[in-house]
Design an enzyme around this catalytic site. Structure first.
Site, PDB file in Angstrom:
ATOM      1  N   LEU A   1       0.858  -1.191   0.000  1.00  0.00           N
ATOM      2  CA  LEU A   1       0.000   0.000   0.000  1.00  0.00           C
ATOM      3  C   LEU A   1       0.887   1.231   0.000  1.00  0.00           C
ATOM      4  O   LEU A   1       1.900   1.260   0.685  1.00  0.00           O
ATOM      5  CB  LEU A   1      -0.908  -0.017   1.232  1.00  0.00           C
ATOM      6  CG  LEU A   1      -1.749   1.223   1.568  1.00  0.00           C
ATOM      7  CD1 LEU A   1      -3.028   0.809   2.301  1.00  0.00           C
ATOM      8  CD2 LEU A   1      -0.981   2.236   2.428  1.00  0.00           C
ATOM      9  N   ASN A   2       0.491   2.255  -0.782  1.00  0.00           N
ATOM     10  CA  ASN A   2       1.101   3.570  -0.575  1.00  0.00           C
ATOM     11  C   ASN A   2       0.047   4.666  -0.711  1.00  0.00           C
ATOM     12  O   ASN A   2      -1.049   4.500  -0.166  1.00  0.00           O
ATOM     13  CB  ASN A   2       2.365   3.793  -1.412  1.00  0.00           C
ATOM     14  CG  ASN A   2       2.216   3.655  -2.893  1.00  0.00           C
ATOM     15  OD1 ASN A   2       1.859   2.599  -3.411  1.00  0.00           O
ATOM     16  ND2 ASN A   2       2.502   4.722  -3.617  1.00  0.00           N
ATOM     17  N   ASP A   3       0.316   5.766  -1.350  1.00  0.00           N
ATOM     18  CA  ASP A   3      -0.442   7.018  -1.245  1.00  0.00           C
ATOM     19  C   ASP A   3      -1.960   6.865  -1.111  1.00  0.00           C
ATOM     20  O   ASP A   3      -2.584   6.123  -1.876  1.00  0.00           O
ATOM     21  CB  ASP A   3      -0.205   7.875  -2.489  1.00  0.00           C
ATOM     22  CG  ASP A   3       1.244   8.065  -2.828  1.00  0.00           C
ATOM     23  OD1 ASP A   3       2.111   7.560  -2.105  1.00  0.00           O
ATOM     24  OD2 ASP A   3       1.518   8.717  -3.849  1.00  0.00           O
TER      25      ASP A   3
ATOM     26  N   TYR B   1      -1.436   5.429 -11.255  1.00  0.00           N
ATOM     27  CA  TYR B   1      -0.734   6.185 -10.227  1.00  0.00           C
ATOM     28  C   TYR B   1      -1.690   7.153  -9.512  1.00  0.00           C
ATOM     29  O   TYR B   1      -2.863   7.236  -9.829  1.00  0.00           O
ATOM     30  CB  TYR B   1       0.464   6.919 -10.827  1.00  0.00           C
ATOM     31  CG  TYR B   1       1.654   6.016 -11.102  1.00  0.00           C
ATOM     32  CD1 TYR B   1       1.544   4.630 -11.017  1.00  0.00           C
ATOM     33  CD2 TYR B   1       2.888   6.538 -11.459  1.00  0.00           C
ATOM     34  CE1 TYR B   1       2.631   3.806 -11.262  1.00  0.00           C
ATOM     35  CE2 TYR B   1       3.983   5.717 -11.712  1.00  0.00           C
ATOM     36  CZ  TYR B   1       3.848   4.354 -11.613  1.00  0.00           C
ATOM     37  OH  TYR B   1       4.925   3.542 -11.852  1.00  0.00           O
ATOM     38  N   SER B   2      -1.170   7.901  -8.559  1.00  0.00           N
ATOM     39  CA  SER B   2      -1.995   8.633  -7.600  1.00  0.00           C
ATOM     40  C   SER B   2      -2.818   9.757  -8.223  1.00  0.00           C
ATOM     41  O   SER B   2      -2.507  10.270  -9.296  1.00  0.00           O
ATOM     42  CB  SER B   2      -1.112   9.214  -6.501  1.00  0.00           C
ATOM     43  OG  SER B   2      -0.600   8.190  -5.691  1.00  0.00           O
TER      44      SER B   2
ATOM     45  N   ARG C   1       2.483  14.117 -12.492  1.00  0.00           N
ATOM     46  CA  ARG C   1       1.586  13.124 -11.910  1.00  0.00           C
ATOM     47  C   ARG C   1       0.826  13.669 -10.688  1.00  0.00           C
ATOM     48  O   ARG C   1       1.103  14.737 -10.192  1.00  0.00           O
ATOM     49  CB  ARG C   1       2.363  11.869 -11.494  1.00  0.00           C
ATOM     50  CG  ARG C   1       3.540  12.082 -10.567  1.00  0.00           C
ATOM     51  CD  ARG C   1       4.229  10.754 -10.267  1.00  0.00           C
ATOM     52  NE  ARG C   1       5.449  10.910  -9.487  1.00  0.00           N
ATOM     53  CZ  ARG C   1       6.666  11.016  -9.999  1.00  0.00           C
ATOM     54  NH1 ARG C   1       6.835  11.008 -11.313  1.00  0.00           N
ATOM     55  NH2 ARG C   1       7.725  11.143  -9.217  1.00  0.00           N
TER      56      ARG C   1
END
Length: 457
Positions: free
Chosen positions: A20-22, A81-82, A140
């Site tokens: 898990l990230n952002d 991506y985020s 991004r």
């Protein structure tokens, strides 16, 4: 693999497995709070990024929903991506960066959107605009909001061709046609080589520009993490530009593990989550949970307020509903308390602050207060080097309260009702060790300790 009791987090959002990230796409939609996040369900490396999804009716009890967005199109085939979320015309829009690696090895990024009528199944709308000129492929993390005049704004993190960080701003009237207005903050400074995860907080007194610059050099007690997350205050003009000073950048969290925060508005409040990690790649590979097939967590949700010229972060009041059994007592000269479980909340309110003091949590994390300098220092044992390391903050007001959310492998310390916050991970295999030591140093006050219930499924 199963998560061990030594490391598993039971009231923070974690992945069921994988990395898990952002935090992404935060929104309140059709009676539920939606938290998306970066997720690699196939392993604990930074690859194969999808958007994981969790929902809640109260911001406390969370239900994992699985994958919301995954690579499937030419413009996002190598990673979702985020980005952020927005609710419009009874639909939930998600904005994200599509990562592409061409056959010739050239990497590209596209700012994209997806839309849903039920908050679970999403239709991809594709790229929103052309890649901006004068910037590398490192563009991004789009974040979108609507102003009081009905205009939509999008900011996105970027890297200029001279390899310095920036944020671009776009304007739209319909969430589909976007016009680039250039840099969100006009500047000529080399303040890191990339600005990730830009965000905007708006208060009556001023606006706050939040971003995560990469590549800042350590400066005294500042910028000690591999990458930073912080903010500057100012005003957004009618032309969409942010007027503020980079020289006034302040870190949001003074701990070891906080990055890529994102906020959203709900019920008149500004609520923020962060990613509880700011590790080097080497330290990340050494995290013990990797052996269990999972890694990382989000912070607890925080209410963000602007109070007396200070940005404060308070744990949501709804978190009090997690409290089970509790004990209260007076601070003695030297106290040792036993946490009721490895999921606990501890609050110390000082009525007399006569001198320095020291706390030790589970024989692993140490907190020191220096009364002369009005500073708080948090120490932990680095699990890669086995050496002690610290983070330090000088407080604006005299210390009056510490509120600590303790889990088996995480700690969030809120100082003076959120004037400063320290977030960190720590790893202790001994699940029996539940002591908290306080060498009070002649200080007086009250302590409350609560057992907290499990709330993520």
């Amino acid at each position: 693999m199963n998560k061990s009791d030594a490391y598993n987090l039971k009231y923070h959002i974690t992945p069921p497995y994988g990395l898990l990230n952002d935090p992404n796409g935060l929104a309140f939609f059709k009676g539920q709070y939606h938290v998306f996040h970066q997720w690699n369900p196939g392993g604990t490396e930074h690859r194969n990024k999808c958007w994981g999804h969790a929902v809640s009716s109260d911001l406390v009890h969370w239900h994992r929903k699985g994958i919301a967005l995954e690579p499937s199109e030419w413009y996002d085939k190598d990673g979702i991506y985020s980005g952020g979320g927005a609710v419009h015309n009874d639909k939930l829009y998600l904005f994200y960066t599509g990562n592409v690696v061409r056959a010739d090895g050239v990497k590209e990024s596209y700012q994209c959107a997806a839309v849903s009528e039920d908050g679970e199944s999403f239709y991809k709308m594709g790229p929103l605009f052309e890649h901006p000129t004068g910037y590398t492929r490192h563009v991004r993390d789009p974040k979108v909001w609507k102003d009081q005049r009905g205009n939509w704004w999008l900011i996105v993190g970027a890297q200029r061709e001279d390899l310095t960080g920036d944020t671009l701003v776009y304007k739209s009237e319909d969430l589909s046609s976007w016009t680039c207005l250039g840099s969100f903050l006009e500047h000529d400074d080399a303040f890191g080589f990339m600005w990730e995860c830009p965000d905007v907080l708006q208060f009556l007194e001023n606006d706050v520009f939040v971003f995560s610059p990469q590549g800042l050099s350590e400066a005294g007690e500042n910028y000690k993490n591999p990458n930073q997350s912080g903010y500057i205050t100012g005003k957004i003009t009618e032309t969409g530009k942010f007027e503020g000073k980079l020289s006034e950048f302040k870190e949001l969290d003074r701990g070891f593990d906080f990055y890529a925060p994102q906020s959203f508005e709900a019920g008149g409040r500004t609520i923020m989550f962060g990613w509880m990690s700011a590790m080097t790649e080497e330290a990340e590979r050494a995290v013990p949970t990797v052996q269990e097939g999972w890694i990382h967590a989000l912070t607890l949700p925080r209410e963000i307020e602007w109070t007396d010229g200070v940005l404060v972060q308070k744990p949501l009041r709804e978190l009090q509903s997690l409290r089970l059994d509790g004990i209260q007592g007076d601070i003695q000269q030297n106290d040792v308390w036993l946490l009721p479980s490895l999921q606990a909340e501890l609050i110390i309110r000082f009525s007399k602050l006569a001198g320095n003091f020291r706390m030790v949590v589970r024989d692993t994390v140490q907190i020191e207060y220096d009364r002369e300098h009005n500073s708080l220092t948090v120490w932990r044992t680095n699990w890669l080097t086995n050496e002690q390391e610290y983070r330090k903050a000088v407080l604006t007001h005299r210390l009056s309260e510490l509120q600590m959310f303790i889990e088996s492998s995480s700690l969030e310390v809120f100082v003076n009702e959120g004037e400063e916050v320290f977030s960190l991970r720590y790893f202790l295999e001994d699940i029996v060790q539940r002591s908290v030591l306080l060498e009070a140093g002649g200080n007086e006050g009250k302590v409350s300790i609560y057992q907290l219930q499990e709330c993520v499924e």
